[in-house]
Scaffold this motif. Sequence first.
Motif, PDB file in Angstrom:
ATOM      1  N   GLN A   1       0.823  -1.212   0.000  1.00 42.99           N
ATOM      2  CA  GLN A   1       0.000   0.000   0.000  1.00 42.99           C
ATOM      3  C   GLN A   1       0.857   1.263   0.000  1.00 42.99           C
ATOM      4  OE1 GLN A   1      -3.173   0.015  -0.599  1.00 42.99           O
ATOM      5  NE2 GLN A   1      -3.143  -2.227  -0.642  1.00 42.99           N
TER       6      GLN A   1
ATOM      7  N   VAL B   1       2.082   1.686  -3.586  1.00 48.48           N
ATOM      8  CA  VAL B   1       1.041   2.193  -4.482  1.00 48.48           C
ATOM      9  C   VAL B   1       0.755   3.663  -4.177  1.00 48.48           C
ATOM     10  CG1 VAL B   1      -1.369   1.946  -5.161  1.00 48.48           C
ATOM     11  CG2 VAL B   1       0.036  -0.086  -4.831  1.00 48.48           C
ATOM     12  N   ARG B   2       0.793   4.035  -2.897  1.00 48.15           N
ATOM     13  CA  ARG B   2       0.609   5.445  -2.549  1.00 48.15           C
ATOM     14  C   ARG B   2       1.710   6.298  -3.189  1.00 48.15           C
ATOM     15  NH1 ARG B   2       1.127   7.034   3.652  1.00 48.15           N
ATOM     16  NH2 ARG B   2       3.263   6.333   3.180  1.00 48.15           N
TER      17      ARG B   2
ATOM     18  N   ARG C   1       0.992   6.606  -6.907  1.00 49.51           N
ATOM     19  CA  ARG C   1      -0.029   7.620  -7.173  1.00 49.51           C
ATOM     20  C   ARG C   1       0.566   9.029  -7.075  1.00 49.51           C
ATOM     21  NH1 ARG C   1      -3.658   4.299  -3.935  1.00 49.51           N
ATOM     22  NH2 ARG C   1      -5.193   3.304  -5.291  1.00 49.51           N
TER      23      ARG C   1
ATOM     24  N   THR D   1      -6.670   6.195 -12.374  1.00 43.94           N
ATOM     25  CA  THR D   1      -7.573   5.577 -11.398  1.00 43.94           C
ATOM     26  C   THR D   1      -7.636   4.068 -11.580  1.00 43.94           C
ATOM     27  OG1 THR D   1      -9.448   6.077 -12.875  1.00 43.94           O
ATOM     28  CG2 THR D   1      -8.949   7.657 -11.114  1.00 43.94           C
ATOM     29  N   ASN D   2      -8.262   3.617 -12.674  1.00 43.85           N
ATOM     30  CA  ASN D   2      -8.485   2.180 -12.861  1.00 43.85           C
ATOM     31  C   ASN D   2      -7.189   1.384 -12.891  1.00 43.85           C
ATOM     32  OD1 ASN D   2     -11.179   2.758 -13.017  1.00 43.85           O
ATOM     33  ND2 ASN D   2     -11.329   2.607 -15.235  1.00 43.85           N
TER      34      ASN D   2
ATOM     35  N   ASP E   1      -5.423   1.295  -9.484  1.00 41.93           N
ATOM     36  CA  ASP E   1      -6.177   0.427  -8.580  1.00 41.93           C
ATOM     37  C   ASP E   1      -5.950  -1.041  -8.928  1.00 41.93           C
ATOM     38  OD1 ASP E   1      -7.171   2.544  -7.182  1.00 41.93           O
ATOM     39  OD2 ASP E   1      -9.099   2.608  -8.218  1.00 41.93           O
ATOM     40  N   ASN E   2      -5.886  -1.335 -10.216  1.00 43.14           N
ATOM     41  CA  ASN E   2      -5.654  -2.714 -10.626  1.00 43.14           C
ATOM     42  C   ASN E   2      -4.248  -3.174 -10.263  1.00 43.14           C
ATOM     43  OD1 ASN E   2      -6.510  -5.158 -12.058  1.00 43.14           O
ATOM     44  ND2 ASN E   2      -5.023  -4.567 -13.608  1.00 43.14           N
TER      45      ASN E   2
ATOM     46  N   ALA F   1      -2.567  -2.095  -7.652  1.00 43.77           N
ATOM     47  CA  ALA F   1      -2.604  -2.324  -6.203  1.00 43.77           C
ATOM     48  C   ALA F   1      -3.250  -3.659  -5.881  1.00 43.77           C
ATOM     49  CB  ALA F   1      -3.371  -1.188  -5.519  1.00 43.77           C
ATOM     50  N   GLN F   2      -4.365  -3.955  -6.537  1.00 48.32           N
ATOM     51  CA  GLN F   2      -5.060  -5.218  -6.279  1.00 48.32           C
ATOM     52  C   GLN F   2      -4.210  -6.412  -6.694  1.00 48.32           C
ATOM     53  OE1 GLN F   2      -8.810  -5.508  -8.302  1.00 48.32           O
ATOM     54  NE2 GLN F   2      -9.385  -7.438  -7.358  1.00 48.32           N
TER      55      GLN F   2
ATOM     56  N   GLN G   1      -1.350  -6.893  -4.248  1.00 44.21           N
ATOM     57  CA  GLN G   1      -1.858  -7.392  -2.976  1.00 44.21           C
ATOM     58  C   GLN G   1      -2.177  -8.880  -3.048  1.00 44.21           C
ATOM     59  OE1 GLN G   1      -2.014  -5.394  -0.199  1.00 44.21           O
ATOM     60  NE2 GLN G   1      -2.314  -7.333   0.815  1.00 44.21           N
TER      61      GLN G   1
ATOM     62  N   SER H   1      -1.648  -3.227 -16.674  1.00 43.67           N
ATOM     63  CA  SER H   1      -2.000  -1.904 -16.151  1.00 43.67           C
ATOM     64  C   SER H   1      -0.751  -1.122 -15.757  1.00 43.67           C
ATOM     65  CB  SER H   1      -2.929  -2.044 -14.940  1.00 43.67           C
ATOM     66  OG  SER H   1      -4.209  -2.483 -15.326  1.00 43.67           O
TER      67      SER H   1
END
Length: 669
Positions: free
Chosen positions: A178, A181-182, A185, A213-214, A217-218, A220-221, A224, A398
């Motif tokens: 996280q 990813v932060r 961003r 955005t998308n 987020d992808n 990060a997912q 994870q 992504s």
Amino acid sequence: MTAPQIRTPGAHRRGGGQSEEDRATIRSAGGQRRGGGPWGGMGMPAEKSLDFGPSARRLLGRLAPERAVVAAVVALGVVSVVLSVLGPKILGHATDLIFAGVLARQLPPGITQAEAVAQARAQGRDTFADVLSGTTLVPGQGVDFPALGRVLLVVLGLYVASSVFGWLQGYLLNGAVQRTVRALRGDVEAKLNRLPLAYFDGRQRGEVLSRVTNDIDNVAQSLQQTMSQLLTSVLTVVGVLVMMIVVSPLLALIAVVAVPLTMLVTATIAKRSQKLFVTQWRTTGVLNGHIEETFTGHSLVKVFGRQPDVEQVFADRNDELFRASFGAQFISGIIMPATMFIGNLTYVLVAVVGGLRVASGALTLGDVQAFIQYSRQFTQPLSQVASMANVLQSGVASAERVFELLDEEEQVPDPEPAVSPRGTSGRVEFEDVSFRYRPEQPLIEDLSLVAAPGQTVAIVGPTGAGKTTLVNLVLRFYEIDGGRITLDGVDIRDMTRADLRSRIGMVLQDTWLFGGTIADNIGYGRPGATRDEIRAAATATYVDRFVHSLPDGYDTVIDEEGNNVSAGEKQLITIARAFLADPALLILDEATSSVDTRTEVLVQQAMAALRSDRTSFVIAHRLSTIRDADLILVMEDGQIVEQGTHEELLQLGGAYDRLYRAQFAGAEV
């Protein structure tokens, strides 16, 4: 007052910096987008095939600041896996205790194990004798339950400890992912602020938003879901392989043979699905761009009755996304069943060969049971890795889209050290300025202009003539190709963009308001302005007239589209914002195009006060708004064809006179 002077030897191309024609030219130059409007051609970003390895390594490289945490995660994973793989071996000992107890009850008490084996061979029961010889037992004695209980407690302790270490590993890894990813961003946000205006002119906003955005987020997912699973799976495969070799090298060889076959199947399927994942996320960006444009121009779509066309474009894009997503998920989903089939074949071979080894006395039943568990533990991580392949491929696809954004060419950095004008008079000079959007198509060449403080330079001409280009160059939205532009004697390229733009106030034809109160939107022009200063600016620009008719006055909340105020009221708010900023240089781009005639007269009076003692560039189609300008520049086909005051240009009877008569002369019968 000294009249401004201008020299324009050449300019050869139509188009203004932000006119629709210029935007179309920029898009064509970039090869990114054609057409425009809610139902215009839906441009696709240039697609290049995904190079999975380098992109995946670059994505993992983003975890470099988390080295210490990652090291702790690996250490915890090793401990967790070691404790976990020891369990089957110890459970095999429990099975041996039970099996030995069952066999021992079938033998007469008082004899030794060697005597029992000899008796079995004498009776011709060679297989039974081999089993007895491979088992440690005491004839006549049953199951040793105290020893069995101790073994089970040890196994329970191992599994509990393994789970605790695994939970700690997941907790630390989640934090590392996280934070990474932060940071990603943050890097993307900073990158967007460093990109030139041409980048955004050449791309759909929805497509850019999809990357921000998308796609993030992808990523990060995917990180994870896959990081912990991949780490645990790799460690498990190594640990289980070591234990299998310890238990039985022959059975280990059988199990290992399945690994190359599994990898071959996984790589073959993944290669086909990867292209579809790239298409999936590219199409997602295109679809988002269409949705963003459609809803931004929703009223226009309704007015022209283009709902069927918009719906058809959406249906086509949605179908394309469906096909790409279905193909990517279906093909990558084949990986796990294929690897499970290979694992089941391995399981059968291990069971058959293991049974024969027990029958021959080469292995105990507990060892075979442990090895079967190990074979399951060995193939299960491989299947899990295979099942994670689609998630990992999607995330890397992504990530590459995000990396493409991060790798875009940035605007020219601010100089170090920067120079700042000592005064704030607003004197602007163009000295032999040349500029072109495309290298092969000249736009402005050798343009010289001097505008002293307190003077107003108006730029008029037909749509697409290139009027906005001049002010874009002053704002450094685009960099000039030759010559220089100075503000108060300092080359604007020697100033930081923040310093330059802090001295400029701009009111655009396209109003921009953010979600917030009217006071917040006006106060955006000068951070820290008091409510009295905001009210004074609103009064000077006649915003105060309509604010009092609203339920909450200056605290009335405007939505992001400004739908709860009229177009003219929105434009007045943006004018009040520029008024509050009190800039040295003022740029008005069709600033009164949305106000009524009576309000326009009032705003013109406010603008006259606002332009006092500051340089003003006014772009206008309404010639009534620039009659009092000190210099009027008339542009046609990318050239400045006339210059002078209002009266001088009317006497020439040229392009300006034709524009004026078209607006004010009565209709001829």
